[in-house]
Design a protein around this motif. Structure first.
Motif, short mmCIF file in Angstrom:
data_model
loop_
_atom_site.label_atom_id
_atom_site.label_comp_id
_atom_site.label_asym_id
_atom_site.label_seq_id
_atom_site.Cartn_x
_atom_site.Cartn_y
_atom_site.Cartn_z
N UNK A 1 76.13 50.82 -21.22
CA UNK A 1 74.90 49.49 -21.85
C UNK A 1 73.89 50.57 -22.01
N UNK B 1 77.57 45.57 -7.46
CA UNK B 1 77.80 47.33 -6.89
C UNK B 1 77.08 46.80 -5.95
N UNK C 1 76.70 42.63 -12.71
CA UNK C 1 77.05 44.00 -12.00
C UNK C 1 76.41 44.85 -11.09
N UNK D 1 79.86 57.02 -8.06
CA UNK D 1 79.18 55.92 -8.80
C UNK D 1 78.40 56.02 -9.73
N UNK E 1 79.23 57.45 -3.47
CA UNK E 1 77.92 56.92 -3.77
C UNK E 1 77.42 57.85 -5.19
N UNK F 1 81.15 40.76 -9.69
CA UNK F 1 81.67 41.89 -10.39
C UNK F 1 82.64 40.95 -11.42
N UNK G 1 78.80 56.36 -13.84
CA UNK G 1 77.74 55.61 -14.30
C UNK G 1 77.01 56.40 -15.25
N UNK H 1 81.38 39.29 -20.62
CA UNK H 1 81.54 40.32 -21.70
C UNK H 1 82.90 40.56 -22.02
N UNK I 1 89.57 49.52 -7.88
CA UNK I 1 87.86 49.37 -7.60
C UNK I 1 86.94 48.99 -8.49
N UNK I 2 86.61 47.62 -8.09
CA UNK I 2 85.82 46.64 -9.25
C UNK I 2 84.49 47.67 -10.26
N UNK I 3 83.54 48.79 -9.27
CA UNK I 3 82.56 49.38 -8.62
C UNK I 3 82.53 50.04 -9.91
N UNK J 1 80.49 50.44 -16.76
CA UNK J 1 79.44 49.40 -17.74
C UNK J 1 77.66 49.56 -17.93
N UNK J 2 77.37 49.51 -16.99
CA UNK J 2 75.99 49.98 -16.80
C UNK J 2 75.53 50.62 -17.57
N UNK K 1 82.31 48.20 -12.86
CA UNK K 1 80.96 47.67 -13.23
C UNK K 1 79.61 49.01 -13.36
N UNK K 2 80.02 50.11 -12.84
CA UNK K 2 78.94 51.30 -13.35
C UNK K 2 79.23 52.26 -14.02
N UNK L 1 84.10 46.46 -23.90
CA UNK L 1 84.04 44.76 -23.75
C UNK L 1 81.86 45.20 -23.51
N UNK L 2 81.59 45.87 -22.87
CA UNK L 2 80.39 45.75 -22.47
C UNK L 2 79.86 46.93 -23.37
N UNK M 1 93.70 44.33 -15.81
CA UNK M 1 93.19 43.62 -14.74
C UNK M 1 94.70 43.06 -14.14
N UNK N 1 86.40 47.44 -20.07
CA UNK N 1 85.58 47.03 -19.39
C UNK N 1 84.29 47.59 -19.99
#
Lengths: 97, 270
Positions: free
Chosen positions: B235, A33, A29, B4, B1, A47, B8, A54, B223-225, B231-232, B228-229, B53-54, B216, B50
């Motif tokens: 976590x 990014x 991940x 994002x 940025x 990704x 997060x 996951x 935007x997948x970012x 999910x991180x 991802x952000x 799921x994380x 999906x 997503x």
């Protein structure tokens, strides 16, 4: 009835694989990014791989639960677990096809 | 940025509260991404799934809540939640964003009222008085009372119905379904809060799968970012929440949940 009842091989393997998957998914991940921010190719694939990992972890948990019930020879719960896995497989395969 | 980074942070908040309440955090993350960051509701829902799921993967990797998890009850309820989620995923494209927002608000309001009505109900009996918890019941050491306690789930058809509804809402709204499963197991079925939370945490990842795949597939993830952000963030937040969870009083958990749900309901209904 809990997972923590025994320190079985299935439970230890499940825990170890889940932790490894979590670490790999987190790294992917972060890499994804970074690649997207610097407009590098392959970022979506990275990704998507992280998301797939996951997605696989809860399925792994369900499989581990079924294996634990098989170990206890508790067949009604084995059947229920297999039914859950079949439903998940159907929902995934229906969209992938 | 900056967006994002904010996503997060939203993930950290959702993950932390999610771990404390035994939910995936979707009910917190969706309004933060939708109302807070201005992303469309459907994208917020997809990102949230997503992140759920994380959160689920994070729970699977930890050992803190495993002793409280009732795996048999989870398996039985998963039959209904995954069926509901699969049905929800099939009809996902049929309703408008506004409809989903109203459903989201109404669901949050109803659960908040239910939680406040049963704030001091404990749903546990001492181990000496109840020897057999039954096939779907269990026993555990309760941190609050410092005794071994036994519980026996009641009104299972209600739990099955709520699991089915939770699954459907998971696909519609981008939540893991824990927000319905935890209060209904605790308030209606007599399952202690911490057991309900641990059992729900096991269920949310599997319940989220049909909705996540459908979002999906329909291109809602965008935007997948952001996924991802978030999910991180989830976590990180989940680790913080889990470490605090066993030390937080049950009454406090219920009040926190009800307050959070009231805010979400006001945002989407007023």
């Amino acid at each position: 009835m809990t997972f923590g009842d025994s320190n079985s091989f299935v439970e230890r393997a499940r825990c170890w694989i889940s932790r490894a998957a979590l670490v790999v998914a987190t790294i992917l991940l972060a890499i994804g990014i970074g690649l997207t921010e610097w407009h590098q190719s392959g970022s979506v694939a990275v990704l998507e791989t992280a998301c797939a990992i996951l997605l696989a972890v809860p399925i792994l948990n369900a499989i581990a639960a079924v294996l634990e019930e098989i170990g206890r020879r508790d067949w009604p719960f084995v059947g229920a677990g297999l039914l859950v896995l079949s439903l998940v497989a159907y929902s995934v395969l229906e969209k992938v096809r | 940025m900056l967006t994002l980074a904010l996503t997060m942070l939203a993930g950290v908040a959702a993950g932390g509260l999610g771990a404390l309440l035994g939910i995936g955090g979707g009910v917190i993350l969706v309004p933060l991404i939708n109302a807070g960051l201005g992303r469309p509701f459907r994208e917020a829902a997809a990102v949230s799934l997503v992140a759920v799921l994380a959160a689920s993967a994070s729970v699977a990797a930890s050992t803190e809540t495993r002793r409280l998890l009732n795996v048999r009850l989870a398996i039985v309820l998963l039959i209904f939640s995954v069926t509901g989620a699969t049905f929800g995923a099939k009809v996902l494209h049929l309703m408008s964003e506004q409809t989903y927002e109203r459903i989201f608000g109404a669901t949050a309001a109803l659960i908040a009222v239910g939680m406040l009505q049963r704030l001091d109900k404990r749903n546990i009996r001492s181990a000496e008085t109840v020897a057999d918890p039954g096939v779907l019941g269990g026993r555990f050491y309760d941190e609050d009372t410092r005794t071994e306690v036994v519980y026996h789930p009641k009104r299972l058809p209600l739990a099955m119905f709520s699991a089915f509804s939770a699954g459907m809402l998971a696909s519609f709204l981008g939540i893991g379904g824990g927000i319905l499963v935890v209060p209904s197991l605790n308030s209606w079925c007599g399952v202690p809060m911490r057991v309900a939370a641990a059992t729900s945490a096991f269920m949310i990842g599997i319940t989220a799968i049909p909705g996540a795949i459908a979002h999906y597939h329909l291109g809602y993830l965008g935007d997948f970012r952001f996924a991802a952000a978030a999910s991180i963030g989830v976590l990180v937040g989940y680790r913080i929440g889990v470490s605090l969870g066993l030390k937080t009083p049950v009454r406090g958990l219920k009040l926190l949940m009800a307050g959070m749900l009231s805010l979400v309901a006001m945002r989407y209904l007023l």
